[in-house]
Design a protein around this motif. Structure first.
Motif, PDB file in Angstrom:
ATOM      1  N   ALA A 195       6.147  -4.365  -5.209  1.00 57.46           N
ATOM      2  CA  ALA A 195       7.601  -4.350  -5.444  1.00 57.46           C
ATOM      3  C   ALA A 195       8.329  -3.996  -4.146  1.00 57.46           C
ATOM      4  CB  ALA A 195       7.947  -3.345  -6.536  1.00 57.46           C
ATOM      5  N   GLU A 196       9.510  -4.559  -4.002  1.00 60.09           N
ATOM      6  CA  GLU A 196      10.295  -4.380  -2.784  1.00 60.09           C
ATOM      7  C   GLU A 196      10.558  -2.916  -2.462  1.00 60.09           C
ATOM      8  OE1 GLU A 196      14.408  -6.202  -1.465  1.00 60.09           O
ATOM      9  OE2 GLU A 196      13.223  -7.648  -2.617  1.00 60.09           O
ATOM     10  N   GLU A 197      10.773  -2.102  -3.481  1.00 58.65           N
ATOM     11  CA  GLU A 197      11.069  -0.680  -3.254  1.00 58.65           C
ATOM     12  C   GLU A 197       9.924   0.039  -2.542  1.00 58.65           C
ATOM     13  OE1 GLU A 197      10.561   1.959  -6.922  1.00 58.65           O
ATOM     14  OE2 GLU A 197      10.785  -0.040  -7.810  1.00 58.65           O
ATOM     15  N   PHE A 198       8.675  -0.385  -2.768  1.00 60.63           N
ATOM     16  CA  PHE A 198       7.542   0.224  -2.098  1.00 60.63           C
ATOM     17  C   PHE A 198       7.307  -0.383  -0.726  1.00 60.63           C
ATOM     18  CE2 PHE A 198       6.661   1.179  -6.538  1.00 60.63           C
ATOM     19  CZ  PHE A 198       6.359   2.529  -6.461  1.00 60.63           C
ATOM     20  N   VAL A 199       7.405  -1.700  -0.639  1.00 60.23           N
ATOM     21  CA  VAL A 199       7.156  -2.392   0.629  1.00 60.23           C
ATOM     22  C   VAL A 199       8.163  -1.975   1.690  1.00 60.23           C
ATOM     23  CG1 VAL A 199       7.041  -4.671   1.720  1.00 60.23           C
ATOM     24  CG2 VAL A 199       6.059  -4.330  -0.536  1.00 60.23           C
TER      25      VAL A 199
END
Length: 122
Positions: free
Chosen positions: A21-25
């Motif tokens: 997910a973008e929030e982690f990447v």
């Protein structure tokens, strides 16, 4: 048969989906994401399967939801550990080394529990 291609842990797939997910990447480096994945996978029970499609077709949706909830909690706990990483402001010289038995005597007799169970034939 090769483990990893013929047999794999489905929980790795679920953890990978969460961490993609973008929030982690955007928030973590690749090293941190790898650490989070390892920590999270150690907190969940592995589910070894051969084929995702066969597994998912036989898995009730309620059970998949529960597995995803377990993964979310495990990733959240792992993320907290990485955010509060004790290693980050540590200098190399403040690592404490403790020696339990600094003087090991090679000639000392073995304790009864250290003796080999079988004797070698001569």
């Amino acid at each position: 048969m090769q483990i990893g291609s013929d047999v794999h842990n489905y929980m790795e797939t679920l953890v990978g989906q969460v961490l993609a997910a973008e929030e982690f990447v955007d928030r973590f480096t690749n090293e941190q994401l790898s650490d989070i994945a390892c920590l999270a996978l150690n907190r969940v029970r592995p589910v070894y399967i051969r084929y995702d499609i066969d597994f998912l077709s036989a898995l009730p949706e309620e059970r998949l939801v529960v597995l995803k909830q377990h993964v979310d909690k495990a990733v959240e706990a792992a993320m907290a550990m990485i955010i509060d990483d004790r290693r980050k402001n540590r200098e190399d010289n403040d690592i404490t080394v403790i020696y339990n038995n600094p003087r090991h005597n090679e000639d000392a007799e073995l304790e009864w529990y250290e003796q080999p169970l079988t004797r070698l034939k001569k």
